[in-house]
Design a protein around this motif. Structure first.
Motif, PDB file in Angstrom:
ATOM      1  N   ARG A 287     -69.869  -4.612   3.918  1.00  0.00           N
ATOM      2  CA  ARG A 287     -69.741  -6.065   4.099  1.00  0.00           C
ATOM      3  C   ARG A 287     -71.004  -6.771   3.610  1.00  0.00           C
ATOM      4  NH1 ARG A 287     -67.467  -5.355  10.157  1.00  0.00           N
ATOM      5  NH2 ARG A 287     -65.274  -4.922   9.669  1.00  0.00           N
ATOM      6  N   PHE A 288     -71.034  -7.014   2.305  1.00  0.00           N
ATOM      7  CA  PHE A 288     -72.128  -7.735   1.674  1.00  0.00           C
ATOM      8  C   PHE A 288     -71.586  -9.042   1.101  1.00  0.00           C
ATOM      9  CE2 PHE A 288     -73.419  -3.300   1.497  1.00  0.00           C
ATOM     10  CZ  PHE A 288     -74.750  -3.351   1.880  1.00  0.00           C
ATOM     11  N   VAL A 289     -72.262 -10.120   1.404  1.00  0.00           N
ATOM     12  CA  VAL A 289     -71.884 -11.433   0.873  1.00  0.00           C
ATOM     13  C   VAL A 289     -73.043 -11.946   0.025  1.00  0.00           C
ATOM     14  CG1 VAL A 289     -71.095 -13.761   1.421  1.00  0.00           C
ATOM     15  CG2 VAL A 289     -70.590 -11.876   2.984  1.00  0.00           C
ATOM     16  N   VAL A 290     -72.731 -12.407  -1.173  1.00  0.00           N
ATOM     17  CA  VAL A 290     -73.771 -12.866  -2.084  1.00  0.00           C
ATOM     18  C   VAL A 290     -73.813 -14.390  -2.125  1.00  0.00           C
ATOM     19  CG1 VAL A 290     -74.597 -12.849  -4.466  1.00  0.00           C
ATOM     20  CG2 VAL A 290     -73.545 -10.781  -3.486  1.00  0.00           C
ATOM     21  N   LEU A 291     -75.006 -14.938  -1.919  1.00  0.00           N
ATOM     22  CA  LEU A 291     -75.225 -16.373  -2.082  1.00  0.00           C
ATOM     23  C   LEU A 291     -76.278 -16.583  -3.167  1.00  0.00           C
ATOM     24  CD1 LEU A 291     -75.490 -17.907   1.526  1.00  0.00           C
ATOM     25  CD2 LEU A 291     -73.510 -17.910  -0.005  1.00  0.00           C
ATOM     26  N   PRO A 292     -75.983 -17.370  -4.191  1.00  0.00           N
ATOM     27  CA  PRO A 292     -77.021 -17.726  -5.156  1.00  0.00           C
ATOM     28  C   PRO A 292     -78.177 -18.437  -4.432  1.00  0.00           C
ATOM     29  CG  PRO A 292     -74.860 -18.419  -5.926  1.00  0.00           C
ATOM     30  CD  PRO A 292     -74.693 -18.002  -4.496  1.00  0.00           C
ATOM     31  N   THR A 308     -68.208 -20.157   1.780  1.00  0.00           N
ATOM     32  CA  THR A 308     -68.234 -18.745   1.371  1.00  0.00           C
ATOM     33  C   THR A 308     -68.465 -17.834   2.562  1.00  0.00           C
ATOM     34  OG1 THR A 308     -69.046 -19.291  -0.851  1.00  0.00           O
ATOM     35  CG2 THR A 308     -69.440 -17.050  -0.060  1.00  0.00           C
ATOM     36  N   LEU A 309     -69.421 -18.196   3.394  1.00  0.00           N
ATOM     37  CA  LEU A 309     -69.737 -17.382   4.572  1.00  0.00           C
ATOM     38  C   LEU A 309     -68.583 -17.372   5.566  1.00  0.00           C
ATOM     39  CD1 LEU A 309     -73.446 -18.494   5.169  1.00  0.00           C
ATOM     40  CD2 LEU A 309     -72.664 -16.329   4.193  1.00  0.00           C
ATOM     41  N   ALA A 310     -67.991 -18.528   5.809  1.00  0.00           N
ATOM     42  CA  ALA A 310     -66.890 -18.615   6.768  1.00  0.00           C
ATOM     43  C   ALA A 310     -65.725 -17.727   6.357  1.00  0.00           C
ATOM     44  CB  ALA A 310     -66.432 -20.065   6.904  1.00  0.00           C
ATOM     45  N   ALA A 311     -65.419 -17.719   5.071  1.00  0.00           N
ATOM     46  CA  ALA A 311     -64.330 -16.864   4.580  1.00  0.00           C
ATOM     47  C   ALA A 311     -64.670 -15.396   4.754  1.00  0.00           C
ATOM     48  CB  ALA A 311     -64.053 -17.177   3.114  1.00  0.00           C
TER      49      ALA A 311
END
Length: 315
Positions: A287-292, A308-311
């Motif tokens: 579970r990795f989420v990427v944010l620019p 993005t995070l909420a999804a």
């Protein structure tokens, strides 16, 4: 002389009327300072990608002579590249006084560790003697004063203050109102989580990670999306810590800040391949989420970051 005096009187009246209409002089709060502007700056410089994007969101490129602190270590994406196409990058990293003076700047939009360092050569005090006004990024004020924890209101405050400084207060108010409405409508439709998702923000570093503490914007973004920053109790903004507390606090999700020469995938692979993280839920479940970078730091794209995070938290 009889002809000159009436013309002068009319001109003065028009100037006074224009100043009143645009709201000048204006005084805004910048960290622990009250800064007064008699007129909108006309030769402004912004530092860093997110601060520059705030200027673009308000349509202020006509009041700018350039920007600094982007190309040396961050990715200038196509959206921003188009927005600053007619402006020069005056310095690839933090500017010196000479750079700002060479551009004949009259305004510098920066923050502490976003173009200025405490005790450094470029500060509001050192630039004041050259007639260069400074507005400080609200999130960064924790480096020189006490302030509440990070909030999306910090970003809104910066946009509203910039609006007043540059005489576009109505545009700024409309922009912020639109962001508020968009975010309220989005969060109202979110499924309620059984418990906040535990999140670790991985900016950079292998021996010791650089992460977001209580006063950095990702803390606010994570909370708005239904999570909790596991480093919320670290009384700092962006800060270097050890890996031990990360492992002990067992994050469900790792948010990777994407910028620079080390890719987001390389950062994720470092955690996936390191046996120290083999029992961390975020790594076990990939579970990795990427944010620019431009979304993870204060700026107009914070709203997209929350979405993005909420999804991701609800997958």
């Amino acid at each position: 002389m009889r002809l000159f005096l009436p013309i002068l009187a009319v001109s003065t009246t028009l100037l006074t009327s224009g100043a009143m209409a645009s709201g000048f002089p204006v005084t805004v709060e910048s960290c622990d300072r009250a800064v007064t502007f008699e007129a909108a700056p006309s030769r402004a410089v912004s530092n860093d990608v997110n601060l520059t994007e705030m200027m673009l969101a308000l349509g202020l490129t006509g009041n700018m002579v350039g920007y600094t602190g982007i190309s040396d270590w961050k990715t200038l994406d196509e959206t921003l590249r188009e927005g600053v196409a007619d402006l020069p990058e005056l310095s690839p990293n933090y500017p010196t006084k000479e750079v700002l003076l060479g551009a004949d700047a009259d305004f510098y939009f920066a923050g502490w560790n976003y173009g200025m360092r405490v005790g450094g050569e470029v500060t509001p005090d050192t630039l004041a003697e050259f007639g260069i006004a400074v507005y400080e990024l609200t999130e960064s004020c924790i480096h020189i004063m006490d302030k509440p924890k990070a909030s999306i209101e910090d970003m809104y405050a910066d946009l509203l203050n910039l609006g007043r400084i540059f005489g576009v207060a109505e545009q700024a108010e409309a922009l912020v109102a639109g962001y508020r409405q968009d975010l309220d409508a989005f969060t109202a439709g979110l499924a309620v989580l059984d418990a906040p998702v535990k999140v670790f923000v991985y900016d950079s570093g292998e021996n010791k990670p650089f992460t977001a503490g209580r006063y950095a914007m990702p803390t606010a973004l994570i909370e708005a999306a239904g999570g909790v920053n596991i480093m919320d109790d670290v009384d700092s903004s962006w800060v270097e810590i050890g890996w031990e507390p990360v492992i002990e606090r067992n994050p469900d999700v790792v948010v990777i800040v994407d910028y620079g020469s080390v890719t987001a995938e390389q950062k994720a692979d470092f955690m996936r391949d390191n046996p120290a993280f083999k029992d961390v839920p975020a790594v076990v479940n990939d579970r990795f989420v990427v944010l620019p970078y431009v979304e993870a730091t204060p700026g107009p794209r914070n709203i997209d970051a929350i979405k993005t995070l909420a999804a991701a938290f609800r997958e």
